[in-house]
Design an enzyme around this catalytic site. Sequence first.
Site, mmCIF file in Angstrom:
data_model
loop_
_atom_site.group_PDB
_atom_site.id
_atom_site.type_symbol
_atom_site.label_atom_id
_atom_site.label_comp_id
_atom_site.label_asym_id
_atom_site.label_seq_id
_atom_site.Cartn_x
_atom_site.Cartn_y
_atom_site.Cartn_z
ATOM 1 N N ASP A 95 0.821 -1.211 0.000
ATOM 2 C CA ASP A 95 0.000 0.000 0.000
ATOM 3 C C ASP A 95 0.855 1.261 0.000
ATOM 4 O O ASP A 95 2.078 1.208 0.175
ATOM 5 C CB ASP A 95 -0.969 0.008 1.206
ATOM 6 C CG ASP A 95 -0.325 -0.540 2.486
ATOM 7 O OD1 ASP A 95 0.914 -0.420 2.617
ATOM 8 O OD2 ASP A 95 -1.048 -1.075 3.329
ATOM 9 N N ASN B 165 -7.383 -2.722 14.522
ATOM 10 C CA ASN B 165 -8.798 -2.858 14.140
ATOM 11 C C ASN B 165 -9.028 -4.037 13.191
ATOM 12 O O ASN B 165 -10.113 -4.194 12.645
ATOM 13 C CB ASN B 165 -9.305 -1.553 13.504
ATOM 14 C CG ASN B 165 -8.667 -1.265 12.141
ATOM 15 O OD1 ASN B 165 -7.756 -1.987 11.698
ATOM 16 N ND2 ASN B 165 -9.129 -0.218 11.471
HETATM 17 C C1 F6R Z 1 1.379 -1.107 6.111
HETATM 18 C C2 F6R Z 1 0.135 -1.894 6.209
HETATM 19 C C3 F6R Z 1 -0.660 -1.873 7.463
HETATM 20 C C4 F6R Z 1 0.168 -2.181 8.702
HETATM 21 C C5 F6R Z 1 -0.706 -2.198 9.946
HETATM 22 C C6 F6R Z 1 0.120 -2.423 11.205
HETATM 23 O O1 F6R Z 1 2.000 -1.338 4.866
HETATM 24 O O2 F6R Z 1 -0.243 -2.512 5.260
HETATM 25 O O3 F6R Z 1 -1.701 -2.804 7.362
HETATM 26 O O4 F6R Z 1 0.789 -3.424 8.538
HETATM 27 O O5 F6R Z 1 -1.377 -0.976 10.066
HETATM 28 O O6 F6R Z 1 0.951 -1.323 11.398
HETATM 29 P P1 F6R Z 1 2.061 -1.310 12.528
HETATM 30 O O7 F6R Z 1 3.051 -2.364 12.136
HETATM 31 O O8 F6R Z 1 2.655 0.076 12.458
HETATM 32 O O9 F6R Z 1 1.386 -1.624 13.803
#
Ligand code: F6R
Length: 241
Positions: free
Chosen positions: A67, A137
């Site tokens: 993303d 979430n």
């Molecule tokens: C980022 C992505 C998101 C993160 C998720 C967890 O490329 O696709 O889905 O993996 O928001 O984020 P963190 O690792 O910062 O808790």
Amino acid sequence: MRLLVAPDYTALSEAAAELVLNALHAKPNLTLGLPTGETPIGMYNALVRRYRAEHLDFSQVRTFNLDEYLGVGLAHPNSYHSYMRERFFDHVNIPMVNQHIPDGSPGIDAAVECEKYESAIRDNGGIDLLIAGIGANGHIAFNEPGSPLDSRTRAVDLSPETIANAGRSFHDKSAVPRRAITMGVASILEARRILLLASGAHKADAVRRALDGPVAESAPASALQLHPRVIVLVDEAARGA
Ligand code: F6R
């Protein structure tokens, strides 16, 4: 789904890097799906450290990030392009032409960009190993709760919770993105193998719903239950009680 529980974040990061390097060893022209965020930082650090120490070769590796924020220029310090350069791409020998991240620059035609991204993945022969994090979430990539299980790469609105999390790293709060380009749930499920990473007690509920809950659009990561080859690698805090 196979669940692996590491004692802590360091062990989780080392184990994730080990899984990637095993895949690289088996297939030097591996195609990876790659996440950003806090969780994979330790894995990228471990990969860079081992790349240097073991003289590894990433020259045939191809990558597709999951993303990118919409409305954020490629050179913006908070873009996922910048994140990937700083954390990984500037330190290993993956050719630039093999690195793919959706372009969410201001003024981009998102629909065209998403179509191009899906075609690039297809033309490349698909993704061998896709690594993902999970939102508290339950989101996977930026497929927020409510995302259709048959969704493809597309522009999406970020949830208030995701916007608040993103906002913590943006100095200019007026620039915090509210939209993103993300691989869809169905695009993710087409990867041949998937590695889901989660660290910390704040992820325990999302991990439990992904692993044990019903497959539901309200918990997008639960869609991974539909895939035959998923490893869920968590630390003890994220595993919960
Ligand atoms: C980022 C992505 C998101 C993160 C998720 C967890 O490329 O696709 O889905 O993996 O928001 O984020 P963190 O690792 O910062 O808790």
